[in-house]
Design a protein around this motif. Sequence first.
Motif, mmCIF file in Angstrom:
data_model
loop_
_atom_site.group_PDB
_atom_site.id
_atom_site.type_symbol
_atom_site.label_atom_id
_atom_site.label_comp_id
_atom_site.label_asym_id
_atom_site.label_seq_id
_atom_site.Cartn_x
_atom_site.Cartn_y
_atom_site.Cartn_z
ATOM 1 N N LYS A 1 2.548 9.917 -10.036
ATOM 2 C CA LYS A 1 2.075 10.085 -11.221
ATOM 3 C C LYS A 1 1.106 11.203 -11.586
ATOM 4 O O LYS A 1 0.983 11.557 -12.402
ATOM 5 C CB LYS A 1 1.583 8.525 -11.829
ATOM 6 N N LYS A 2 0.365 11.046 -10.220
ATOM 7 C CA LYS A 2 -0.853 12.053 -10.413
ATOM 8 C C LYS A 2 -0.508 13.352 -9.897
ATOM 9 O O LYS A 2 -1.266 14.433 -9.991
ATOM 10 C CB LYS A 2 -1.903 11.635 -9.422
ATOM 11 N N GLN A 3 1.079 13.475 -9.518
ATOM 12 C CA GLN A 3 1.454 14.821 -8.883
ATOM 13 C C GLN A 3 0.665 15.237 -7.753
ATOM 14 O O GLN A 3 0.240 16.548 -7.879
ATOM 15 C CB GLN A 3 1.500 16.033 -10.116
ATOM 16 N N LEU A 4 0.476 14.532 -6.846
ATOM 17 C CA LEU A 4 -0.228 14.833 -5.478
ATOM 18 C C LEU A 4 0.611 14.603 -4.433
ATOM 19 O O LEU A 4 1.664 13.732 -4.482
ATOM 20 C CB LEU A 4 -1.698 14.022 -5.562
ATOM 21 N N GLU A 5 0.103 14.985 -3.269
ATOM 22 C CA GLU A 5 0.876 14.624 -1.863
ATOM 23 C C GLU A 5 0.854 13.227 -1.529
ATOM 24 O O GLU A 5 -0.524 12.674 -1.950
ATOM 25 C CB GLU A 5 0.163 15.652 -0.832
ATOM 26 N N TYR A 6 1.994 12.721 -1.330
ATOM 27 C CA TYR A 6 1.669 11.148 -0.839
ATOM 28 C C TYR A 6 0.752 11.020 0.288
ATOM 29 O O TYR A 6 0.216 9.883 0.196
ATOM 30 C CB TYR A 6 3.373 10.818 -0.338
ATOM 31 N N SER A 7 0.820 11.867 1.221
ATOM 32 C CA SER A 7 -0.335 11.481 2.421
ATOM 33 C C SER A 7 -1.941 11.987 1.804
ATOM 34 O O SER A 7 -2.611 10.863 2.511
ATOM 35 C CB SER A 7 -0.111 12.795 3.432
ATOM 36 N N VAL A 8 -2.020 12.568 0.813
ATOM 37 C CA VAL A 8 -3.379 12.595 0.395
ATOM 38 C C VAL A 8 -3.790 11.343 -0.325
ATOM 39 O O VAL A 8 -5.014 10.755 -0.050
ATOM 40 C CB VAL A 8 -3.413 13.946 -0.760
ATOM 41 N N VAL A 9 -2.776 10.794 -1.014
ATOM 42 C CA VAL A 9 -3.022 9.559 -1.688
ATOM 43 C C VAL A 9 -3.359 8.360 -0.768
ATOM 44 O O VAL A 9 -4.042 7.519 -1.007
ATOM 45 C CB VAL A 9 -2.018 9.250 -2.785
ATOM 46 N N ILE B 1 0.732 -1.186 0.044
ATOM 47 C CA ILE B 1 0.085 -0.108 -0.013
ATOM 48 C C ILE B 1 0.911 1.266 -0.037
ATOM 49 O O ILE B 1 0.537 2.218 -0.778
ATOM 50 C CB ILE B 1 -0.777 -0.048 1.096
ATOM 51 N N SER B 2 1.817 1.090 0.826
ATOM 52 C CA SER B 2 2.857 2.338 0.975
ATOM 53 C C SER B 2 3.544 2.605 -0.529
ATOM 54 O O SER B 2 3.611 3.807 -0.810
ATOM 55 C CB SER B 2 3.920 2.171 1.888
ATOM 56 N N GLU B 3 3.996 1.605 -1.187
ATOM 57 C CA GLU B 3 4.497 1.637 -2.536
ATOM 58 C C GLU B 3 3.488 2.292 -3.525
ATOM 59 O O GLU B 3 3.845 2.950 -4.501
ATOM 60 C CB GLU B 3 5.277 0.284 -2.928
ATOM 61 N N LEU B 4 2.685 1.564 -3.611
ATOM 62 C CA LEU B 4 1.424 2.030 -4.431
ATOM 63 C C LEU B 4 0.926 3.312 -4.267
ATOM 64 O O LEU B 4 0.919 4.039 -5.393
ATOM 65 C CB LEU B 4 0.163 1.109 -4.335
ATOM 66 N N SER B 5 0.977 3.830 -3.115
ATOM 67 C CA SER B 5 0.606 5.276 -2.829
ATOM 68 C C SER B 5 1.551 6.237 -3.569
ATOM 69 O O SER B 5 1.224 7.126 -3.775
ATOM 70 C CB SER B 5 0.267 5.555 -1.325
ATOM 71 N N SER B 6 2.740 5.709 -3.259
ATOM 72 C CA SER B 6 4.077 6.647 -3.604
ATOM 73 C C SER B 6 4.173 6.692 -4.977
ATOM 74 O O SER B 6 4.078 7.688 -5.603
ATOM 75 C CB SER B 6 5.231 6.089 -3.015
ATOM 76 N N LYS B 7 3.642 5.436 -5.781
ATOM 77 C CA LYS B 7 3.581 5.692 -7.130
ATOM 78 C C LYS B 7 2.619 6.433 -7.883
ATOM 79 O O LYS B 7 2.571 7.142 -8.901
ATOM 80 C CB LYS B 7 3.693 4.202 -8.171
ATOM 81 N N LEU B 8 1.442 6.151 -6.964
ATOM 82 C CA LEU B 8 0.380 7.002 -7.713
ATOM 83 C C LEU B 8 0.550 8.443 -7.625
ATOM 84 O O LEU B 8 -0.040 9.450 -8.346
ATOM 85 C CB LEU B 8 -0.974 6.558 -6.684
ATOM 86 N N ALA B 9 0.902 8.887 -6.331
ATOM 87 C CA ALA B 9 1.282 10.279 -6.039
ATOM 88 C C ALA B 9 2.324 10.730 -7.118
ATOM 89 O O ALA B 9 2.015 12.400 -7.434
ATOM 90 C CB ALA B 9 1.769 10.379 -4.559
#
Length: 381
Positions: A326-334, A316-324
């Motif tokens: 790519k989507k140019q969002l804050e890691y904590s938000v994702v 979950i941590s790695e997936l959130s990091s990659k999504l953040a």
Amino acid sequence: MPNIKQHLLRLDEIVDNVYLPAFTDGHICSADERLLLSLPVKKGGLAIIIFSRVADFEFANSRVATQQLVENIKNQDSTRPMDSEQYKTSRRNIIKAREEQNSTILQQLREKMNPEQLRANDLSKMKGASSWLTTLPLKSENFTLNKREFYDGISLRYRWTLKYLPSVCPCGKNFDVDHAMSCMKGGFVYRRHDDVRDLFANLLKDVCYDVQVEPHLQSLTGEVLTSRANSSDEARLDVSGRGFWQRGQRAFFDVRVFNPFAKSHLNRKLDSVFTSNENEKKRQYNQRVIDIEHGSFSPLVFTPYGGNGREAEHFISELSSKLAEKKQLEYSVVMHWLRAKLSFNLLRSAVLCLRGSRTIKQEVNSDISNVQISNAIGRIE
């Protein structure tokens, strides 16, 4: 205000007898249950404070936090600057005092809990397990629950008795919460698993390529695996994708949602139960994926009540990091969004296992070709 404790007793009485039963499906809390609900969500409560209990404590905190401002008002000095460091120190001390007080209350309550209540409290304190309670009810994100789902969610969280459940399951066994979470009849347990699988598969498509759902593993051609490994030619895992952990490498994931209140799990530590479920999956597939598929394998273990294993947390941590990224969002938000998605997903699946109809659908004869014969027979009778 000082000395208002007695004046808040009536408010607490209304909260206990009117407000709480209104959203707990009529449940009347014991003194210990009410104290638990007053704790923060991260400690297994609902942050519904007992006003008369905290009045004096919060008044003292207010005096400390506003000390500099009070002195300036008394001295009629509007030019004297505030000492920001002193204010920050005071604020940290207040937060620390609240945390220590809440921890003490929780420890005292846990000493009175039975094994099921202890397990429920352990689950509610896990990362993301309470996201369905703390997330804004955004309909666009499906972060909403109907009345029955919310009632059941609260009852499951605290192991309270649920209303309007059948006494016997169509499979023939007595029906209760634990049976509902494990009964295969009706397919709801499979659907619970598939909902989590599909959520991750859709998200992996944004950060990986060659994503497949239920990919078949290559057949064995003389390779020797351990005795507990799955050597079937029909073996397959839940999701795979290339480039998740390593560039070009195929990563395989397999989801498991288990009942932490099962008799075989209840007397063991929760971390140990998660680990044993992960290790069981690894014994079945890890060697085969590494030696034959030249990939990596990660078991993703969850419970219907929220909470996940160490491997799933890493994923979950790695997936959130990659999504953040790519989507140019804050890691904590994702990360918060993903935990909320998973939390609502698991809760709805748990309620489906409880409320879904497992009865066999009776087929109705709708063949109209023999209507004249049937009509004639009816008239003869």
